[in-house]
Design a protein around this motif. Structure first.
Motif, PDB file in Angstrom:
ATOM      1  N   UNK A 164      44.854  38.496   1.846  1.00 10.79           N
ATOM      2  CA  UNK A 164      46.007  38.504   0.933  1.00 10.79           C
ATOM      3  C   UNK A 164      45.802  39.491  -0.205  1.00 10.79           C
ATOM      4  N   UNK A 165      45.523  40.756   0.116  1.00 10.53           N
ATOM      5  CA  UNK A 165      45.291  41.748  -0.934  1.00 10.53           C
ATOM      6  C   UNK A 165      46.601  42.243  -1.525  1.00 10.53           C
ATOM      7  N   UNK A 166      46.522  42.757  -2.726  1.00 14.75           N
ATOM      8  CA  UNK A 166      47.620  43.497  -3.337  1.00 14.75           C
ATOM      9  C   UNK A 166      47.053  44.866  -3.685  1.00 14.75           C
ATOM     10  N   UNK A 167      47.412  45.851  -2.883  1.00 14.79           N
ATOM     11  CA  UNK A 167      46.857  47.191  -3.041  1.00 14.79           C
ATOM     12  C   UNK A 167      47.890  48.065  -3.738  1.00 14.79           C
ATOM     13  N   UNK A 168      47.515  48.624  -4.862  1.00 14.67           N
ATOM     14  CA  UNK A 168      48.421  49.490  -5.600  1.00 14.67           C
ATOM     15  C   UNK A 168      48.313  50.932  -5.128  1.00 14.67           C
TER      16      UNK A 168
ATOM     17  N   UNK B  30      40.099  58.562   8.498  1.00 15.99           N
ATOM     18  CA  UNK B  30      39.409  57.544   7.704  1.00 15.99           C
ATOM     19  C   UNK B  30      40.307  56.318   7.679  1.00 15.99           C
ATOM     20  N   UNK B  31      39.775  55.189   8.125  1.00 12.94           N
ATOM     21  CA  UNK B  31      40.575  53.968   8.229  1.00 12.94           C
ATOM     22  C   UNK B  31      40.038  52.900   7.295  1.00 12.94           C
ATOM     23  N   UNK B  32      40.944  52.294   6.541  1.00 16.09           N
ATOM     24  CA  UNK B  32      40.615  51.206   5.618  1.00 16.09           C
ATOM     25  C   UNK B  32      41.357  49.954   6.051  1.00 16.09           C
ATOM     26  N   UNK B  33      40.653  48.832   6.106  1.00 16.55           N
ATOM     27  CA  UNK B  33      41.254  47.551   6.468  1.00 16.55           C
ATOM     28  C   UNK B  33      41.293  46.673   5.217  1.00 16.55           C
ATOM     29  N   UNK B  34      42.488  46.245   4.834  1.00 18.02           N
ATOM     30  CA  UNK B  34      42.677  45.398   3.660  1.00 18.02           C
ATOM     31  C   UNK B  34      42.966  43.975   4.139  1.00 18.02           C
ATOM     32  N   UNK B  35      42.138  43.015   3.686  1.00 15.72           N
ATOM     33  CA  UNK B  35      42.205  41.653   4.209  1.00 15.72           C
ATOM     34  C   UNK B  35      42.177  40.631   3.081  1.00 15.72           C
TER      35      UNK B  35
ATOM     36  N   UNK C 259      49.764  42.811   9.431  1.00 15.99           N
ATOM     37  CA  UNK C 259      50.787  41.889   8.938  1.00 15.99           C
ATOM     38  C   UNK C 259      51.148  42.299   7.516  1.00 15.99           C
ATOM     39  N   UNK C 260      52.053  41.557   6.911  1.00 15.18           N
ATOM     40  CA  UNK C 260      52.435  41.871   5.547  1.00 15.18           C
ATOM     41  C   UNK C 260      51.267  41.683   4.591  1.00 15.18           C
ATOM     42  N   UNK C 261      50.354  40.757   4.936  1.00 17.25           N
ATOM     43  CA  UNK C 261      49.222  40.467   4.060  1.00 17.25           C
ATOM     44  C   UNK C 261      48.019  41.342   4.385  1.00 17.25           C
ATOM     45  N   UNK C 262      47.640  41.392   5.652  1.00 14.76           N
ATOM     46  CA  UNK C 262      46.456  42.139   6.079  1.00 14.76           C
ATOM     47  C   UNK C 262      46.885  43.343   6.900  1.00 14.76           C
ATOM     48  N   UNK C 263      46.349  44.523   6.551  1.00 14.88           N
ATOM     49  CA  UNK C 263      46.764  45.721   7.273  1.00 14.88           C
ATOM     50  C   UNK C 263      45.663  46.770   7.220  1.00 14.88           C
ATOM     51  N   UNK C 264      45.750  47.732   8.129  1.00 13.71           N
ATOM     52  CA  UNK C 264      44.824  48.860   8.164  1.00 13.71           C
ATOM     53  C   UNK C 264      45.600  50.133   7.853  1.00 13.71           C
TER      54      UNK C 264
ATOM     55  N   UNK D 172      50.263  52.573  -2.255  1.00  9.12           N
ATOM     56  CA  UNK D 172      50.328  51.511  -1.254  1.00  9.12           C
ATOM     57  C   UNK D 172      50.946  50.239  -1.812  1.00  9.12           C
ATOM     58  N   UNK D 173      51.674  50.346  -2.901  1.00  3.57           N
ATOM     59  CA  UNK D 173      52.395  49.179  -3.398  1.00  3.57           C
ATOM     60  C   UNK D 173      53.473  48.798  -2.394  1.00  3.57           C
ATOM     61  N   UNK D 174      53.974  47.595  -2.502  1.00  3.57           N
ATOM     62  CA  UNK D 174      54.932  47.072  -1.523  1.00  3.57           C
ATOM     63  C   UNK D 174      56.121  48.007  -1.348  1.00  3.57           C
ATOM     64  N   UNK D 175      56.442  48.297  -0.089  1.00  4.55           N
ATOM     65  CA  UNK D 175      57.600  49.106   0.293  1.00  4.55           C
ATOM     66  C   UNK D 175      57.512  50.573  -0.135  1.00  4.55           C
ATOM     67  N   UNK D 176      56.346  51.036  -0.555  1.00  3.89           N
ATOM     68  CA  UNK D 176      56.193  52.449  -0.911  1.00  3.89           C
ATOM     69  C   UNK D 176      56.261  53.307   0.351  1.00  3.89           C
ATOM     70  N   UNK D 177      56.768  54.527   0.251  1.00  2.00           N
ATOM     71  CA  UNK D 177      56.885  55.404   1.434  1.00  2.00           C
ATOM     72  C   UNK D 177      55.558  55.648   2.147  1.00  2.00           C
ATOM     73  N   UNK D 178      54.432  55.631   1.419  1.00  2.00           N
ATOM     74  CA  UNK D 178      53.141  55.865   2.060  1.00  2.00           C
ATOM     75  C   UNK D 178      52.740  54.760   3.013  1.00  2.00           C
ATOM     76  N   UNK D 179      53.460  53.653   2.975  1.00  2.00           N
ATOM     77  CA  UNK D 179      53.179  52.563   3.924  1.00  2.00           C
ATOM     78  C   UNK D 179      53.906  52.768   5.250  1.00  2.00           C
ATOM     79  N   UNK D 180      54.256  53.960   5.542  1.00  2.00           N
ATOM     80  CA  UNK D 180      54.894  54.287   6.823  1.00  2.00           C
ATOM     81  C   UNK D 180      53.917  54.034   7.972  1.00  2.00           C
TER      82      UNK D 180
END
Length: 401
Positions: A147-151, A140-145, A46-51, A24-32
């Protein structure tokens, strides 16, 4: 082949032991964008917060997230399914990476069908509001809030002792701001070796939880060594609801006793929770009693049945009176206009009280409580409890009062 069956085969084939890994790093294919039966980012973020969602069969899963960024500092709050708080404010410095794990319960409305000619049903009775939430679905849904940086995210099927919660709107996973309940805050206060499965529902009563087949769902999943936390009362006391009303001195403890017996029959441990008070102050700054004899009925039944008691009614009164009439509204939804339902701050306070009672009253679970000591008579101020708000917002008040 149905989506769930196909994905079950994918899980079985993954390595090791059914593990799934996502970059889930920036622009990784899994962020489709999310695709049914697969994985991806849900709309509306958004670019910062996403599910981020992954289609998985019903069950319990260990989720491991790697957080951080080589170039910038970050802070991540992670919620699962319908805003269950899993991680709160995990901060990382530039170049620092941390790994955190937690357990997520995933469920669908499906029930084991009853034998031919036997009464019962094959699905829980859910409505349009249920279907709109990230709860009764096949993912299974995860919400990242915050300004996270998820690798990365890793998901693997798990087995662990589970705390099943049954109750009403003051317990349930409220799916949208500004509402929140203690049940959805509790996971963040426990370690990653026990799970929380919150089956409570807004507007529920002891009777409706049975007729909607929601208790059947819990009983179909609960196993020896699990726990059943039972909190009803707000809606059960309503004589104007004749189909679900139960009297504090007769039918209310009788129905609670049946829930206790069903848990014990399956090798699970029942726990009784008194309902939190409504926020109604008298002229002296004391909380008025609005629940009649219902809290005392729970206390008496807990003693008679030798069941652990979480006296949230007493703790909620102590919390509100400690905050006082001026600050206490900050713990309730809609800027305090709601006297029953909490916001994130209030839900955190009540969950803290529940966790502290677990630590004191349930030795088998005490070591799993990881939050600092909490005194209802000395609650932290709103400024000390920062919880990043979710994107979803609700215009309608939860059912019940």
């Amino acid at each position: 082949m149905p989506v769930n069956a196909a994905f079950a085969l994918m899980l079985a084939a993954a390595s090791p032991a059914g593990a799934l890994h996502f970059d889930l790093s920036a622009n990784a294919p899994d962020r489709q964008p999310y695709r049914a039966g697969g994985h991806g980012v849900e709309p509306g973020g958004s670019a910062a917060d996403f599910a981020f969602s992954v289609a998985v069969p019903e069950g319990l899963y260990r989720v491991t997230v790697r957080l951080g960024d080589r170039r910038v500092a970050a802070e991540a709050t992670v919620k699962a399914e319908a805003r269950r708080l899993m991680l709160r404010g995990v901060a990382t410095r530039a170049g620092q990476f941390v790994t955190r794990s937690f357990l997520v319960d995933v469920r669908t409305p499906a029930l084991p069908p009853p034998p031919q000619s036997a009464p019962g049903g094959a699905t829980v009775r859910i409505d349009a509001r249920d279907r709109a939430e990230y709860t009764w679905d096949d993912k299974l849904t995860l919400e990242f809030l915050g300004d996270p940086r998820v690798t990365s995210v890793d998901i693997v099927p798990a087995t662990a002792p589970t705390l099943y919660l049954v109750g009403d709107s003051t317990v349930t996973d409220q799916s949208a701001e500004p509402y929140a309940s203690w049940g959805q805050m509790l996971p963040a206060m426990l370690d990653d070796t026990v799970a929380v499965a919150n089956h409570a529902r807004s507007g529920a009563t002891l009777k409706s939880f049975l007729t909607d087949l929601r208790f059947d769902k819990v009983l179909s999943r609960i196993k020896p060594g699990d726990w059943l936390f039972i909190q009803f009362g707000h809606n059960d006391q309503k004589a104007e609801w004749p189909q679900t009303y139960v009297a504090a001195d007769t039918t209310y403890p009788a129905y609670l006793a049946a829930y206790i017996a069903e848990a014990r029959r399956r090798g699970a441990f029942p726990v009784l929770v008194t309902s939190p008070e409504r926020r109604t102050f008298d002229a002296r700054g004391r909380i008025k009693e609005t629940l009649g004899g219902y809290p005392q009925a729970v206390r008496a039944l807990a003693q008679a049945q030798a069941v652990p008691l979480i006296d949230l009614n007493a703790d909620s009164r102590a919390i509100y009176e400690a905050l006082g009439p001026t600050v206490a509204p900050r713990a309730f939804a809609n800027d305090g206009a709601d006297l029953t339902h909490h916001d994130d701050y209030g839900a955190w306070l009540l969950a803290s009280a529940v966790a502290e009672r677990i630590r004191a009253a349930i030795p088998a679970l005490a070591s799993h409580v990881v939050m600092p000591r909490f005194s209802p008579a000395h609650p932290p101020a709103p400024s000390e409890v920062a919880i990043v708000a979710s994107a979803a917002r609700a215009a309608d008040r939860p059912a019940g009062s």
